[in-house]
Each structure stands twice: as structure tokens, then as C-alpha cells.
Design a protein around this motif. Sequence first.
Motif, mmCIF file in Angstrom:
data_model
loop_
_atom_site.group_PDB
_atom_site.id
_atom_site.type_symbol
_atom_site.label_atom_id
_atom_site.label_comp_id
_atom_site.label_asym_id
_atom_site.label_seq_id
_atom_site.Cartn_x
_atom_site.Cartn_y
_atom_site.Cartn_z
ATOM 1 N N LEU A 116 0.795 -1.226 0.000
ATOM 2 C CA LEU A 116 0.000 0.000 0.000
ATOM 3 C C LEU A 116 0.828 1.276 0.000
ATOM 4 O O LEU A 116 0.357 2.326 -0.436
ATOM 5 C CB LEU A 116 -0.915 0.026 1.232
ATOM 6 C CG LEU A 116 -1.976 -1.077 1.326
ATOM 7 C CD1 LEU A 116 -2.577 -1.106 2.722
ATOM 8 C CD2 LEU A 116 -3.060 -0.864 0.282
ATOM 9 N N LYS A 117 2.057 1.196 0.474
ATOM 10 C CA LYS A 117 2.863 2.399 0.725
ATOM 11 C C LYS A 117 3.068 3.223 -0.555
ATOM 12 O O LYS A 117 3.466 2.707 -1.590
ATOM 13 C CB LYS A 117 4.224 2.005 1.316
ATOM 14 C CG LYS A 117 4.991 3.183 1.874
ATOM 15 C CD LYS A 117 6.270 2.760 2.555
ATOM 16 C CE LYS A 117 7.029 3.965 3.065
ATOM 17 N NZ LYS A 117 8.320 3.602 3.646
ATOM 18 N N ASN A 118 2.746 4.517 -0.436
ATOM 19 C CA ASN A 118 2.923 5.495 -1.519
ATOM 20 C C ASN A 118 2.117 5.173 -2.779
ATOM 21 O O ASN A 118 2.469 5.608 -3.875
ATOM 22 C CB ASN A 118 4.410 5.667 -1.873
ATOM 23 C CG ASN A 118 5.197 6.224 -0.709
ATOM 24 O OD1 ASN A 118 4.701 7.055 0.050
ATOM 25 N ND2 ASN A 118 6.420 5.761 -0.543
ATOM 26 N N LYS A 119 1.042 4.417 -2.618
ATOM 27 C CA LYS A 119 0.185 4.102 -3.770
ATOM 28 C C LYS A 119 -1.258 4.495 -3.468
ATOM 29 O O LYS A 119 -1.675 4.522 -2.314
ATOM 30 C CB LYS A 119 0.253 2.606 -4.090
ATOM 31 C CG LYS A 119 1.613 2.195 -4.619
ATOM 32 C CD LYS A 119 1.558 0.875 -5.345
ATOM 33 C CE LYS A 119 2.878 0.652 -6.073
ATOM 34 N NZ LYS A 119 2.962 -0.694 -6.637
ATOM 35 N N VAL A 120 -1.999 4.772 -4.531
ATOM 36 C CA VAL A 120 -3.440 4.988 -4.415
ATOM 37 C C VAL A 120 -4.099 3.654 -4.744
ATOM 38 O O VAL A 120 -4.014 3.162 -5.869
ATOM 39 C CB VAL A 120 -3.929 6.093 -5.379
ATOM 40 C CG1 VAL A 120 -5.456 6.205 -5.338
ATOM 41 C CG2 VAL A 120 -3.293 7.431 -5.032
ATOM 42 N N THR A 121 -4.732 3.054 -3.726
ATOM 43 C CA THR A 121 -5.292 1.704 -3.853
ATOM 44 C C THR A 121 -6.799 1.742 -3.682
ATOM 45 O O THR A 121 -7.304 2.194 -2.650
ATOM 46 C CB THR A 121 -4.680 0.766 -2.783
ATOM 47 O OG1 THR A 121 -3.257 0.786 -2.905
ATOM 48 C CG2 THR A 121 -5.182 -0.666 -2.959
ATOM 49 N N LEU A 122 -7.511 1.271 -4.691
ATOM 50 C CA LEU A 122 -8.962 1.156 -4.603
ATOM 51 C C LEU A 122 -9.312 -0.161 -3.932
ATOM 52 O O LEU A 122 -8.782 -1.211 -4.305
ATOM 53 C CB LEU A 122 -9.563 1.174 -6.010
ATOM 54 C CG LEU A 122 -11.068 0.941 -6.091
ATOM 55 C CD1 LEU A 122 -11.817 2.261 -5.921
ATOM 56 C CD2 LEU A 122 -11.463 0.304 -7.413
ATOM 57 N N LEU A 123 -10.200 -0.120 -2.938
ATOM 58 C CA LEU A 123 -10.729 -1.339 -2.317
ATOM 59 C C LEU A 123 -12.148 -1.539 -2.813
ATOM 60 O O LEU A 123 -12.978 -0.639 -2.688
ATOM 61 C CB LEU A 123 -10.745 -1.211 -0.788
ATOM 62 C CG LEU A 123 -9.787 -2.116 -0.007
ATOM 63 C CD1 LEU A 123 -8.362 -1.779 -0.364
ATOM 64 C CD2 LEU A 123 -10.009 -1.976 1.475
ATOM 65 N N SER A 124 -12.414 -2.712 -3.383
ATOM 66 C CA SER A 124 -13.757 -2.970 -3.879
ATOM 67 C C SER A 124 -14.164 -4.396 -3.559
ATOM 68 O O SER A 124 -13.351 -5.209 -3.115
ATOM 69 C CB SER A 124 -13.825 -2.708 -5.383
ATOM 70 O OG SER A 124 -15.169 -2.648 -5.814
ATOM 71 N N GLY A 125 -15.432 -4.704 -3.785
ATOM 72 C CA GLY A 125 -15.952 -6.039 -3.527
ATOM 73 C C GLY A 125 -17.437 -5.989 -3.235
ATOM 74 O O GLY A 125 -18.019 -4.911 -3.084
ATOM 75 N N ASN A 126 -18.055 -7.146 -3.163
ATOM 76 C CA ASN A 126 -19.475 -7.233 -2.793
ATOM 77 C C ASN A 126 -19.693 -6.677 -1.388
ATOM 78 O O ASN A 126 -18.764 -6.617 -0.575
ATOM 79 C CB ASN A 126 -19.949 -8.684 -2.801
ATOM 80 C CG ASN A 126 -20.034 -9.299 -4.186
ATOM 81 O OD1 ASN A 126 -19.773 -10.475 -4.345
ATOM 82 N ND2 ASN A 126 -20.402 -8.538 -5.191
ATOM 83 N N SER A 127 -20.923 -6.312 -1.089
ATOM 84 C CA SER A 127 -21.278 -5.932 0.284
ATOM 85 C C SER A 127 -21.052 -7.134 1.195
ATOM 86 O O SER A 127 -21.377 -8.257 0.835
ATOM 87 C CB SER A 127 -22.756 -5.539 0.362
ATOM 88 O OG SER A 127 -23.018 -4.506 -0.549
ATOM 89 N N GLY A 128 -20.478 -6.877 2.363
ATOM 90 C CA GLY A 128 -20.333 -7.939 3.362
ATOM 91 C C GLY A 128 -19.052 -8.735 3.311
ATOM 92 O O GLY A 128 -18.860 -9.651 4.110
#
Length: 314
Positions: free
Chosen positions: A175-187
Motif C-alpha cells: 500500500l505504501k505510496n500508492k493509491v489503492t482502490l478497495l472494492s468487492g461485494n457488500s459484506g
Amino acid sequence: MRGLVIKNTGSWYSVKTENGQIIESKIKGNFRLKGIRSTNPIAVGDYVKIITNQEGTAFISEIEDRRNYIIRKSSNLSKQSHILASNIDQAFLIVTTNYPETSTTFIDRFLAGAEAYRIPVILVFNKIDLLSQDELHYQKAMINLYENIGYKCFEIQANAKEATPFNSNLLKPLLKNKVTLLSGNSGVGKSTLINALLPHIKLRTASISNAHNTGIHTTTFSEMLEIPEGGYIIDTPGIKGFGTFDIEKTELTSYFKEFFKFSKHCRFSNCTHTHEPGCAVRKALEEHYIAESRYNSYLSMLEDKNEDKYRAAF
């Protein structure tokens, strides 16, 4: 004044300026982006120009060109799309083999969407502690499938203590020094994972609906969360469906990495890999070089492109 859109709450956008100030901003006038039919003309991750006013708020007057973005076609089959975030270095797709179950079709649609905009994806299999032996065996088979295609995979328990195997610290170096999108289904545990990675954030979490083994939305808007060591995590609302974005049928093959390798040997350059003679992709499928689940996902995305299917429903 130049700034970064770090939060979107409907008609208001939180813009972080270059001096670290956060200014609540609105779009100036009838602001529309050329070439994108989107429900949100401005997305989290956009760099914008703002004009401040006496009330301490601002108008967004201009948006800078995006390096990339990840887009989701509205799952109600409308022509509108929704941009989840822009200017992303990588995406973590949080997956659960059960509690709730993430379908391979959903995974494959997300991967194809990310491939289209050259966004690297890491698959994070959460809730390993809840799985039976059979479910663990199935998860290993899924990981083997996606790693062979070329996707990095991690197994974690988002709520595990630091000393426990599979705790979320496995992900921190990525993660360091990066723009990271977190995605996934609800729950699937996105909020739990963010709370483990960024304990000061304290996001609200919700339990799974036992009746349907489905998740309950706890995040209602996208937001960039700053990482103390540098970089951002973009938290997005849970997605139930992932409709197909605007691509040509002939382009779709190139967003399935393992198909592309074989498609170069098809007899016809415009082969759709469904019925044509001399199709190298279907031959690879028969010889088990391509997984049936991946091929079925590909077919479902091709079917989305059949607009007549939608017209007939109304």
C-alpha cells in the motif's frame, strides 16, 4: 486553486488543496465530461480546479485529464455508468468464498473492467477463518486458477490479531505510496480490513444477513483515506452487480489475459470465440488451458452487449 477530490457525498465534494486544506465544493453550472455518460461527472481521485467563495466553500470549475479510472455500468441495465474512482495505482478486490459467496462471474467482470483501463488488481480472499475444509479446498483451486492467469492473490483474516497468521499486515507493504482502490461485494469485510490497516479511521461494520448470506451496505459513498506512511486507500460502497462497460465485442478478448494468448492463433481475426471454425480459444477450453468458469464469464459479458435482449424485456 488546485485540489484532489477525496470524498463524494452526492452533490458535495470534499477537495483537499495543495496546502492540506479541505474545502467542501460543488460543481459549477452544468458541468459534464465529454465522452463519458456517467451518473457522477466528478469522481474521488480526480484533480480539479476550484474557485473559493466568501462562505468558505468552493465551486469546481475544471477537471484535469484522468490517468485512468474504473467504471461500473449501472446494474439496472441503463446506459448510465458510475465511475468508482480515478487516477488509481492498483485495486484490491476483496473476495469471500463464503459468508457471503463472491461469484467467479463478479470477479471476472471486475478484472476485465480493470484490464480495460490498465489497473493492476490483487485478489484478497478474506474470512479464511470461517471456511470448512471443503471451502478451503475450493478457495485454493480458485487461487491457483487466478495466479496461473497472472493475478496476485492473498488469503487473510481481516479481524485477526497481529500475531495471528493471515492478519492484514500481509498487505501493508503493497500500500505504501500508492493509491489503492478497495472494492468487492457488500459484506466481504472491506470496512473491517480498513479498520485493521488504519486503526484511527474506525469505520462502521455490519454483520451478514443470515437469511440470505448477503452483505449489508455500511459505506454509502466513496472516500480517500490517507495512509500515514504515504498513499491512500479508496473505500467504495459494496457492489452487488458489475455491469459491462462500453467496449466492443471484439475488444473483450484482450481483457481476459489467457484468452488473448490463444486468440492470436484463431483462423479469423474478428473471432468472437463462440461458433467460428478454427477458434484457438475454444480449442484451449476443450484442452483445459482455459477454465470453464472464465469462459462462461466471457460469454455473459458478450451477452450484455446484446442490446436486443434488454429491449425485449420492456
